[in-house]
Design a protein around this motif. Structure first.
Motif, mmCIF file in Angstrom:
data_model
loop_
_atom_site.group_PDB
_atom_site.id
_atom_site.type_symbol
_atom_site.label_atom_id
_atom_site.label_comp_id
_atom_site.label_asym_id
_atom_site.label_seq_id
_atom_site.Cartn_x
_atom_site.Cartn_y
_atom_site.Cartn_z
ATOM 1 N N GLN A 23 9.037 2.293 -0.170
ATOM 2 C CA GLN A 23 8.438 0.971 -0.302
ATOM 3 C C GLN A 23 7.090 1.065 -1.015
ATOM 4 N N THR A 24 6.717 -0.023 -1.656
ATOM 5 C CA THR A 24 5.448 -0.110 -2.378
ATOM 6 C C THR A 24 4.707 -1.365 -1.946
ATOM 7 N N VAL A 25 3.435 -1.210 -1.625
ATOM 8 C CA VAL A 25 2.571 -2.354 -1.327
ATOM 9 C C VAL A 25 1.903 -2.767 -2.634
ATOM 10 N N HIS A 26 2.201 -3.972 -3.083
ATOM 11 C CA HIS A 26 1.781 -4.412 -4.415
ATOM 12 C C HIS A 26 0.769 -5.549 -4.307
ATOM 13 N N VAL A 27 -0.357 -5.385 -5.006
ATOM 14 C CA VAL A 27 -1.351 -6.449 -5.123
ATOM 15 C C VAL A 27 -1.244 -7.014 -6.537
ATOM 16 N N PRO A 28 -0.900 -8.283 -6.684
ATOM 17 C CA PRO A 28 -0.745 -8.855 -8.027
ATOM 18 C C PRO A 28 -2.086 -8.965 -8.746
ATOM 19 N N PHE A 56 7.529 -4.256 -1.663
ATOM 20 C CA PHE A 56 8.782 -4.119 -2.390
ATOM 21 C C PHE A 56 9.478 -2.817 -1.995
ATOM 22 N N GLY A 57 10.802 -2.831 -2.079
ATOM 23 C CA GLY A 57 11.579 -1.621 -1.849
ATOM 24 C C GLY A 57 12.271 -1.615 -0.507
ATOM 25 N N PRO A 58 13.330 -0.791 -0.373
ATOM 26 C CA PRO A 58 14.097 -0.731 0.871
ATOM 27 C C PRO A 58 13.422 0.155 1.916
ATOM 28 N N ASP A 69 3.236 -1.432 7.507
ATOM 29 C CA ASP A 69 3.638 -2.479 6.571
ATOM 30 C C ASP A 69 2.747 -3.687 6.862
ATOM 31 N N PRO A 70 1.944 -4.142 5.898
ATOM 32 C CA PRO A 70 0.989 -5.218 6.208
ATOM 33 C C PRO A 70 1.638 -6.509 6.661
ATOM 34 N N LEU A 71 2.810 -6.837 6.123
ATOM 35 C CA LEU A 71 3.449 -8.100 6.493
ATOM 36 C C LEU A 71 4.076 -8.017 7.883
ATOM 37 N N LYS A 72 4.625 -6.862 8.228
ATOM 38 C CA LYS A 72 5.182 -6.707 9.579
ATOM 39 C C LYS A 72 4.073 -6.579 10.615
#
Length: 224
Positions: A23-28, A56-58, A69-72
């Motif tokens: 997984q990748t933590v992406h900052v736009p 992003f990513g599985p 995981d920041p969102l979890k």
């Protein structure tokens, strides 16, 4: 007769809030507007309108036990979900169950002041999964204390602060309260609660966990 080989170690579940190596933590790409920073493309914002990264990513590869995981993490903190099973954290008349890193009492790591409130980015746990959390998370593996907490206010975010012009300083990591206007200049990656009114408990007490069911099993039973 061949002697039996060593029994394989018992597998423990991976904490649900752990990030995985695939997984990748992406900052736009960010822009500065009148209301703070924003992205010209898709955004992830919470109920307070604060900006979060995208993931992003599985969930494959290796679990990164030292990284959440920041969102979890945000969901577990907002909804009082167990950081291991993502079902409901254990709640009793004494409060919600938390396992926190054991502090050393130094100037950099002072004793907790429960009257003032204890800030944490650790999500709560359920009794059945508490032992997984204290074995798998790096900070908890080095020592922990467990508490039932009666007050757990959503208090702040941790993340990267983007100073506006004309300062021109590079971004830096910091913490800002949720009601701080400067929080609009951050990309958050951890939600912070302030804990008060705590009752310590001993997670090694077998009577405490003997009949505890995993939180994610309870969630499945309620929806079946």
């Amino acid at each position: 007769m061949t002697a039996p080989g060593p029994r394989p170690p018992r597998l423990l579940p991976v904490p649900a809030v752990a990030l995985w190596s695939d997984q990748t933590v992406h900052v736009p790409q960010l822009r500065l507007g009148s209301q703070g920073i924003y992205s010209t493309g898709p955004e992830m914002r919470d109920a307070d309108g604060l900006l979060w990264p995208q993931v992003f990513g599985p969930e494959t590869g290796e679990p990164l036990y030292a990284v959440m995981d920041p969102l979890k993490q945000r969901r577990a903190m907002e909804e009082f979900r167990c950081q291991v099973g993502m079902g409901p954290a254990t709640r009793t008349p004494l409060g919600v169950l938390w396992a926190l890193p054991l502090l050393r009492g130094t100037d950099e790591d002072p004793p907790r002041d429960w009257e003032k409130g204890v800030l944490t980015t650790e999500p709560p746990v359920c009794l059945a999964h508490a032992r997984v959390a204290v074995r798998k998370w790096l900070r908890l593996k080095e020592g922990y204390a467990a508490f039932f907490v009666q007050e757990a206010e959503l208090y702040a975010i941790k993340g990267t602060f983007y100073p506006p012009p004309p300062i021109g300083a590079p971004p830096f990591r910091t913490t800002r309260r949720l009601d701080d206007p400067e929080a609009r200049l951050m990309v958050a990656d951890l939600l912070v609660r302030r804990l008060k009114k705590a009752t310590p408990i001993d997670l090694s007490d077998p009577d405490l966990t003997r009949d505890a069911a995993p939180c994610n099993r309870l969630s499945r039973e309620k929806t079946s």
